[in-house]
Design an enzyme around this catalytic site. Structure first.
Site, PDB file in Angstrom:
ATOM      1  N   CYS A 182      -3.116 -10.482 -42.016  1.00  0.00           N
ATOM      2  CA  CYS A 182      -4.206 -11.224 -41.376  1.00  0.00           C
ATOM      3  C   CYS A 182      -4.160 -11.138 -39.849  1.00  0.00           C
ATOM      4  CB  CYS A 182      -4.247 -12.668 -41.856  1.00  0.00           C
ATOM      5  SG  CYS A 182      -2.755 -13.604 -41.539  1.00  0.00           S
TER       6      CYS A 182
ATOM      7  N   HIS B 105      -1.986 -18.628 -40.274  1.00  0.00           N
ATOM      8  CA  HIS B 105      -3.159 -17.778 -40.486  1.00  0.00           C
ATOM      9  C   HIS B 105      -3.964 -17.631 -39.192  1.00  0.00           C
ATOM     10  CE1 HIS B 105      -5.770 -15.460 -42.922  1.00  0.00           C
ATOM     11  NE2 HIS B 105      -6.756 -16.327 -43.032  1.00  0.00           N
TER      12      HIS B 105
ATOM     13  N   ASP C 229     -13.947 -14.773 -41.722  1.00  0.00           N
ATOM     14  CA  ASP C 229     -12.590 -14.310 -42.021  1.00  0.00           C
ATOM     15  C   ASP C 229     -12.675 -12.896 -42.575  1.00  0.00           C
ATOM     16  OD1 ASP C 229     -10.075 -13.752 -43.202  1.00  0.00           O
ATOM     17  OD2 ASP C 229      -9.640 -15.895 -43.343  1.00  0.00           O
TER      18      ASP C 229
END
Ligand SMILES: [Zn+2]
Length: 331
Positions: free
Chosen positions: A164, A191, A208
């Site tokens: 991520c 995250h 995202d």
């Protein structure tokens, strides 16, 4: 004067009044978390490099993205063309551009590898923007693969792999390259993701890249059962505490004890002040008006019981997300 002992004993309202009168914090007075925020706030500055943006525009399939977005905009007028463009970028990025890496496949025998540790980057690797080099060993032939964790967007445009961190970094940059105001959003737990400003809706929208998620801010809490303490959006316009956008039920809120609230407010204000020091008074006023509008929006989420869209995490191997309790299986 020791404000910290004072603010611990007064009401939230009084805290706000006191914090607004606190002098600008010097770096030396900030605790480790405050220092971290200041250093993280520099991440999006790299996105303004016009040569890198040009390079990105050469890589992006612009004709395809624009024609898809125009088609979408005909059918869906809730969002503007630029919003649809970013949504198409999300799709392309996940399916045609970037690759998720848990461990790299073996380049000798294509066998599965397991992570066996990490090493420090060499001088050259550090110059290329590798913060850390993971070592993945093939379970079949014993060959080891280096997995550099790059944090430079110029390198990521070529390398196109990661987790991520790499995904959010590169995607947020591409949003900038396409002309959207974008934020690199950092969560103190583990995250990172993106927000883009929708001119049509006049608000910041959650994005995202790993999940191809658009405007689904309760994805992490209600969707993944993820608990979070701080969520901060960084951009070239400053830094904003956007935690309330993502945590709308107390059960998903972790204690905020890494920095006092007045100190947090102060460090975010300082970042904002620095980033906006070179823009015109008119632009500054426009941003401030938006800040106030967003402040009300975020304040409004607090205590509101909104049902989020339940969606298990798409990216990452099942076991990995399960281990983190993000697949919704952990109560
Ligand atoms: Zn092998």
């Amino acid at each position: 004067m020791d404000y910290s002992s004072l603010v611990s004993r007064v009401s939230a309202k009084a805290k706000n009044i006191i914090s607004s009168r606190l002098p600008g914090l010097q770096t030396s007075e900030l605790n480790a978390f405050g220092q971290t925020l200041k250093s993280l706030s520099e991440t999006p500055l790299a996105y303004e490099d016009s040569h890198l943006q040009d390079k990105a525009l050469e890589i992006l399939p612009l004709e395809r993205l624009y024609s898809e977005a125009e088609e979408d905009a005909q059918k869906d007028k809730i969002w503007g063309l630029q919003d649809h463009l970013i949504r198409r970028l999300l799709r392309w990025f996940k399916h045609d551009f970037f690759t998720w890496v848990n461990t790299l496949p073996c380049t000798k025998c294509n066998g599965n590898t397991v992570s066996v540790g990490a090493r420090r980057p060499t001088y050259q690797e550090r110059l290329d923007g590798a913060g850390n080099i993971e070592i993945h060993r093939c379970q079949a032939c014993g060959h080891t693969e280096d997995f550099p964790r790059y944090n430079k967007v110029g390198i990521l445009l070529e390398y196109r792999k990661g987790r991520c961190g790499e995904w959010a970094n590169c995607f947020t940059f591409l949003c900038r390259a396409l002309g959207s105001r974008s934020r690199w959003v950092w969560n103190a737990e583990d995250h990172v993701w993106t927000e883009v400003y929708s001119e049509t809706q006049q608000r910041w929208v959650h994005c995202d890249a790993c999940e191809e998620a658009w405007d689904n801010p309760t994805l992490y809490s209600q969707g993944w059962n993820k608990k979070m303490s701080y969520v901060i959006g960084f951009s070239t316009e400053g830094a904003t505490d956007v935690t309330n956008r993502y945590i709308r039920k107390d059960e998903y809120a972790l204690p905020r004890n890494k920095i006092s609230e007045p100190q947090l407010k102060s460090v975010l204000n300082e970042i904002k002040h620095t980033r906006r020091s070179l823009i015109s008074p008119e632009e500054k006023q426009a941003l401030q008006d938006q800040d106030e509008k967003e402040f009300l929006e975020l304040a409004n989420y607090q205590g509101l019981l909104k049902s989020g869209i339940m969606a298990p995490r798409e990216s990452g191997a099942g076991e990995w997300t399960k281990a983190r309790g993000e697949d919704g299986s952990v109560p």
